[in-house]
Structures are given as structure tokens and as C-alpha cells.
Design an enzyme around this catalytic site. Structure first.
Site, PDB file in Angstrom:
ATOM      1  CG  HIS A   1      -0.229  -0.236   2.518  1.00 25.93           C
ATOM      2  ND1 HIS A   1      -0.037  -1.493   3.024  1.00 25.93           N
ATOM      3  CD2 HIS A   1       0.339   0.611   3.407  1.00 25.93           C
ATOM      4  CE1 HIS A   1       0.604  -1.415   4.176  1.00 25.93           C
ATOM      5  NE2 HIS A   1       0.856  -0.148   4.425  1.00 25.93           N
TER       6      HIS A   1
ATOM      7  CB  CYS B   1       3.040  -2.715  13.950  1.00 23.99           C
ATOM      8  SG  CYS B   1       2.076  -1.994  12.607  1.00 23.99           S
TER       9      CYS B   1
END
Length: 326
Positions: free
Chosen positions: A67, A181
Site C-alpha cells: 500500500h 506496530c
């Protein structure tokens, strides 16, 4: 806006032949380009590879979600490819991959995060992913996606959804969690979804706060924290910890939130989670993790990843300024 609206027949390809990471990315970019919303194909391709350099977009179960948001993208879109043979996307991936979803989003806002959160919610269901692998035509593949989104979210727009499960018992959430994350993308939401599903399956109402690149969402309230049985911190970067003072807390990696959600929740229910005590500066999950049994190397890794997370906006901003100067 529903996720299925961003797919198209032309941007979907099954039985794709690709030997490696570069070939599948090139194919996905070609599929994205059919939407007509990318003004510079080479610039978008470079943005995808730059994102891969920052952090892997492999999310497990043979799924990869490349992405990028970039100023050459005029409108959001999704492309999907399924390869005939599984390929080793990254050398250190735990298995080969055959399902690839590529996200394109405009530079302004955090629309790509909302798109990714909805997509991860769907792909966290292994039975659904198995069905996608059996689709014989592109139309059948997209129909499966449409039906799954309808069953899970109805007509609800993914830009308005909360990542956490909506259902909660009258007595409040039994289990709370925080996932994060370094880049705040796929792994954050995969862990959140799996923890929610595990809690529901165990009859334990569960709420998850996600610390993604678009900021913290579904934030845990003081009342919820006071009433819960315990908290799971599945994070590879620092999160705010002072608020959990005096509560049972399990601190671990975001990968464990994806792959071991039941085990983490059981540690709280079985009384195995240590009581967390804030230590005066209190926003440091990495140091807490070290005291809870993590290695010094693991704590250092979280410090490093937290630094990377904070520096990403400056790196992106610097690149934009250089482009403007040229």
C-alpha cells in the site's frame, strides 16, 4: 463508502504468473492503473517499493497487502491478484504467498488506514480466505468479498467504523487490549481483529485500542480500565502505560496478538498476568516489557521501532520538500 466499491473487475486478476516480489508488484500496479486515478505510474510504483523498504506488508496466511498514499493518486482504489503458484515475497516470511491486495490512497488524510482496517477485519477470518482461494472467476472472487463485507458491516462506511467490536456485556469489557506496530498499518489491525474474535469466541467481551499511523482509535476509557479483568499490550513500539497502574497486564509483541490471541487472553483469565506498576514516566511499554520477562534485546527493538515510527513523518515530509524544490 464500502470497501467493495473500490475494487473493479478490471483491477482483479486470478491465475497470475509471477516469480518474485518485483513481478507481482508490477502486476498489481498495472491493475491499479486501470482505475484511472493514478497520474504518474512510475511515481506510484516507487512509493510502493519505498513503503516495502520501511516495513514488510506481508501479514501472514499467504496474504500480502502492499500500500501507499501519494500525491499522484487522485482517488482511493484497490487491486487484487491471486497467483497460480505461491511465491516467497520476502526471504524471511514464514510461508509463501498467493493473495495480494494493493491499496492506493491520496496523500491527504488517513483514508488508507481506514481501508486497511476494514480489509484486515475481513481477511482475519481464515475460512473466508480459504473461500477466496477457490474462486474460479474474478466475478466470483469479488462477489465473495461483497457478501463478506455485507454480512460483517452491512452498509456501514469503513470511514466511520470503529476497529473494536461493538458488542459488550452490561458489566463492561472483560478484556482490554492495545495493538501497535512501528508503521501502524496492517499488523496493528490484524492483531486487533484476532484479539477481538478470540475474546468473543471465549465469551469475554473484548475492546482493542489501535495505535495506528492515523493516531490512536477506539481509545480505552478510565472506567473501562477500572472494570476490566486485565489488559493485553501487543505492541512493537511504546504506548501510554501509566493508565494501567495496578491492573494485570500482559506485554508482548504485535505478532503474538495476531498468532496467539487465545493464549494471551488466557494468561489474564488464569491469573498469570503480572500486576503493572507505573514507574514515574510511564509511557514506555518497552521498558515494562523487559521487566515482565522480555529480553534486553526485545526492549531495545521496541525503542528502535518507536523511534522509526516517530521519524517516518519527517522522512516523508523531507521527500516532499525535495520534490517541491525541484
Amino acid at each position: 463508502m464500502r470497501l467493495i466499491e473500490l475494487f473493479s473487475r478490471e483491477a482483479t486478476a486470478l491465475h497470475v504468473k509471477a516469480a518474485n516480489k518485483a513481478e507481482i508488484i508490477d502486476k498489481l500496479v498495472d491493475l491499479q492503473y486501470t482505475h484511472g486515478n493514478i497520474t504518474d505510474k512510475e511515481a506510484y510504483t516507487q512509493a510502493i517499493f519505498d513503503r516495502e523498504e520501511e516495513f514488510s506488508t506481508y501479514v501472514g496466511n499467504g496474504i500480502v497487502v502492499p500500500h501507499a498514499k501519494n500525491n499522484v493518486v487522485t482517488a482511493p482504489s484497490l487491486a487484487v491478484a491471486r497467483t497460480s503458484e505461491r511465491i516467497q515475497y520476502n526471504p524471511d516470511d514464514d510461508e509463501k504467498s498467493d493473495l495480494f491486495f494493493m491499496i492506493a490512497a491520496p496523500m491527504n488524510g488517513s483514508l488508507h488506514v481506514d481501508m486497511l482496517a476494514r480489509l484486515m477485519n475481513l481477511l482475519a477470518e481464515e475460512d473466508f480466505v480459504a473461500k477466496l482461494r477457490t474462486a474460479k472467476t474474478e466475478e466470483e472472487f469479488l462477489d465473495m468479498l461483497d457478501k463478506a463485507e455485507q454480512e460483517n458491516f452491512g452498509s456501514e462506511s469503513f470511514t466511520d467504523q470503529e476497529v473494536a467490536a461493538k458488542a459488550k456485556a452490561s458489566g463492561g469489557y472483560r478484556i482490554l487490549a492495545v495493538t501497535a506496530c512501528p508503521t501502524g498499518i496492517a499488523h496493528t489491525y490484524m492483531a486487533a481483529t484476532n484479539l477481538e474474535k478470540a475474546g468473543a469466541a471465549m465469551g469475554l467481551p473484548t475492546k482493542v485500542e489501535t495505535n495506528g499511523s492515523g493516531g490512536a482509535k477506539n481509545i480505552l476509557t478510565a472506567d473501562e480500565i477500572a472494570k476490566c479483568d486485565g489488559i493485553v499490550i501487543a505492541a512493537d513500539k511504546n504506548v501510554e502505560m501509566d493508565r494501567f497502574d495496578g491492573k494485570p497486564v500482559v506485554i508482548t509483541r504485535v505478532a503474538d496478538g495476531i498468532h496467539k490471541p487465545e493464549e494471551l487472553i488466557n494468561k489474564i483469565i488464569n491469573g498469570e498476568a503480572p500486576i503493572y506498576h507505573a514507574q514515574g514516566g510511564g509511557h514506555n511499554a518497552a521498558a515494562s516489557s523487559a521487566s515482565a520477562g522480555d529480553s534486553i534485546g526485545g526492549a531495545f527493538y521496541k525503542h528502535l521501532m518507536n523511534g522509526i515510527s516517530h521519524m517516518l513523518p519527517f522522512v516523508v515530509g523531507g521527500g516532499i520538500m525535495i520534490a517541491i524544490s525541484f
